[in-house]
Design an enzyme around this catalytic site. Sequence first.
Site, PDB file in Angstrom:
ATOM      1  N   HIS A 137       4.749   1.272   8.305  1.00  0.00           N
ATOM      2  CA  HIS A 137       3.983   2.284   7.575  1.00  0.00           C
ATOM      3  C   HIS A 137       3.527   1.712   6.240  1.00  0.00           C
ATOM      4  O   HIS A 137       4.250   0.941   5.589  1.00  0.00           O
ATOM      5  CB  HIS A 137       4.831   3.534   7.351  1.00  0.00           C
ATOM      6  CG  HIS A 137       4.010   4.754   7.080  1.00  0.00           C
ATOM      7  ND1 HIS A 137       3.503   5.038   5.827  1.00  0.00           N
ATOM      8  CD2 HIS A 137       3.597   5.757   7.899  1.00  0.00           C
ATOM      9  CE1 HIS A 137       2.817   6.176   5.891  1.00  0.00           C
ATOM     10  NE2 HIS A 137       2.856   6.627   7.124  1.00  0.00           N
ATOM     11  N   HIS A 138       2.305   2.097   5.821  1.00  0.00           N
ATOM     12  CA  HIS A 138       1.755   1.565   4.574  1.00  0.00           C
ATOM     13  C   HIS A 138       2.543   2.042   3.357  1.00  0.00           C
ATOM     14  O   HIS A 138       2.480   1.416   2.296  1.00  0.00           O
ATOM     15  CB  HIS A 138       0.288   1.972   4.441  1.00  0.00           C
ATOM     16  CG  HIS A 138      -0.539   0.970   3.685  1.00  0.00           C
ATOM     17  ND1 HIS A 138      -0.063   0.286   2.585  1.00  0.00           N
ATOM     18  CD2 HIS A 138      -1.817   0.535   3.873  1.00  0.00           C
ATOM     19  CE1 HIS A 138      -1.012  -0.518   2.123  1.00  0.00           C
ATOM     20  NE2 HIS A 138      -2.080  -0.386   2.890  1.00  0.00           N
ATOM     21  N   SER A 139       3.270   3.121   3.474  1.00  0.00           N
ATOM     22  CA  SER A 139       4.105   3.563   2.349  1.00  0.00           C
ATOM     23  C   SER A 139       5.249   2.596   2.091  1.00  0.00           C
ATOM     24  O   SER A 139       5.834   2.596   1.007  1.00  0.00           O
ATOM     25  CB  SER A 139       4.670   4.964   2.619  1.00  0.00           C
ATOM     26  OG  SER A 139       5.501   4.943   3.771  1.00  0.00           O
ATOM     27  N   ASN A 310       3.839  -0.807  -2.750  1.00  0.00           N
ATOM     28  CA  ASN A 310       2.395  -0.961  -2.852  1.00  0.00           C
ATOM     29  C   ASN A 310       2.003  -1.157  -4.313  1.00  0.00           C
ATOM     30  O   ASN A 310       2.371  -0.353  -5.176  1.00  0.00           O
ATOM     31  CB  ASN A 310       1.690   0.274  -2.291  1.00  0.00           C
ATOM     32  CG  ASN A 310       1.748   0.350  -0.783  1.00  0.00           C
ATOM     33  OD1 ASN A 310       0.911  -0.206  -0.080  1.00  0.00           O
ATOM     34  ND2 ASN A 310       2.764   1.053  -0.269  1.00  0.00           N
TER      35      ASN A 310
END
Length: 592
Positions: A137-139, A310
């Site tokens: 997941h990008h989180s 991120n």
Amino acid sequence: MNRLSLLDALFLYAETPETPMHIASVTIFKPEPPQDDLFARFREHVAARLDLLPSYRRRLESTPLGIDHPAWVMEDKLDLDYHIRHAALPKPGGMEELRTLIAQLHAIPLDRSRPLWEYHFIEGLEDGGFAVYAKVHHSTMDGIAGMATLGVIYDFARGAEHESLPERIVPPDVEPSDTIELTSTAIGDFVRQGWRAVTSLPGVARALTKAAPNFGRDARFLYSYVKDMPRTPFNKAISGQRVYATSSLHLHDVRALAKSRGVTINDVVVALCAGALRRYLAEHAALPEKPLTAGVPASLRPIGNAQLNNQVVFTLSRLPTDVAEPLPRLAAAQAAGQEAKSLFADMRDLVTTDVSILGAPLLVTGLVRLWAGARASNYLGPFFNTVISNVPGPRQTMYCVGAPATHYFPVSIPYHGCALNITVQSYLDQLDFGLVACSETVPDAQRIADYIVEDFAAMRKADAELSRPEAIETIAVAARPAVVAAHKPIQLAEPKIEAPAPRPEKASALTRDIEALSAATEALLRKVEQRRSRALQAKPSRLKPHVAEAATREARPVERAREEAPAPPSIKQPRQARRARRKGVAPARAGD
């Protein structure tokens, strides 16, 4: 307490059933020679490394009442059968079959009740090869952080799987104990955030002072981006179905072209994507006159920072889709890149990724769901037309269960209002492009990937022609390239040479008088002949037979002579001849 930052959490809030927010990679391996029991060995390889990366065991825990961003907690009971899966391609097991399977796997959201990662071991590739589709997941991390995990997921030396395991690259997470601690820390984070905002005012003031001289210029840039951004078929609400496309270029050839033209590799990538999109949209009768705008991720991560989170923001860059020729388009991409870099440099010190906002999970998630449910992307202007990302990858050969990797393709995220995402990663001596799109909006995305390769060949050919000693280069690009008509590429043809129209000569006054006198004489003689003919027909009896016959004989040669010869200028005739002409009798000649 390991609470998600605002930027990390935004990837959770922006997730809908149609737009899952995970990123992935597809790594292709080729055993030498083909081997058996590869999946079992891969499963053991991953299981031995579960304690080396916190992302393997951490899962999400929501803050009570949604008053702040979620936090990461440790998951002790890990179901490896769920996270590590086995698949096989149908024959012939080529890239087309692999891309179809990847598109299906990438459309499935991750389960938030588990750690947010999956590995799919895919066998059945031609020549005994296999692929690993790794999804997170990008989180959890951005692309740069994902590069730091490759040393745990794969090996960088042949036979390293039999050696001792690498050291832990990230310290373990601290798990909050209960709901009370989750709530109290959320309120405490909000208060501390306010205090940090107050104490950071001097730094903000310095950043504003530094950026103040360029505020006017930056405001004009942003306004022009918003005002001039066209709509394309990519900018609409999307479905949850995906299509995946790939292509590759030799990094040595790309670097040589960039050096020859005095640009960066990223400039070449942007120009190639612009050329491919221009050709694709023109074929679909959807090429706008104005250039497209790309969202380009820019990293805020300090050099050497390997923290798994991120630290990336989106910048805007024009895509010179309005320039037909390859080399002028490359020069326009360079100018657009410099413009975007100067804008990002002014704003970088003002960007923060860690802000605590009470009620953010409920508020932002509600707004995103309202936006998606109303399909607002079909009516409102896009943020940008497409996403183009360039992530530097490993320069060493990666190995999995002893097999070397031949390709390392990225897989990213399309979303509402931006149905196409183009990401490129470098690996060894090649650039691997991965294109992800909504299958209903861009069903033939592989054509765009193929056009990237064809446009690069055309760009290299144009550069080679200009490199000849007899060639003369005349490429000039302003800060903003000129617009060309949509659907009508520039066509070069042989120049047409037209003969100059003859210029009329000016006549002198004497010439004009002579011409007028001749015309008047001819008109007078015609009238005399007409009158004479009427007189002969009206009074035939008045003439004696021999006189009429003589007159007729005399008139015929005279009439023939007058018809064949031009009329002479007016000459004064004797009085006797004039009288005879009025009476219709030819004058007597000498000898009659």
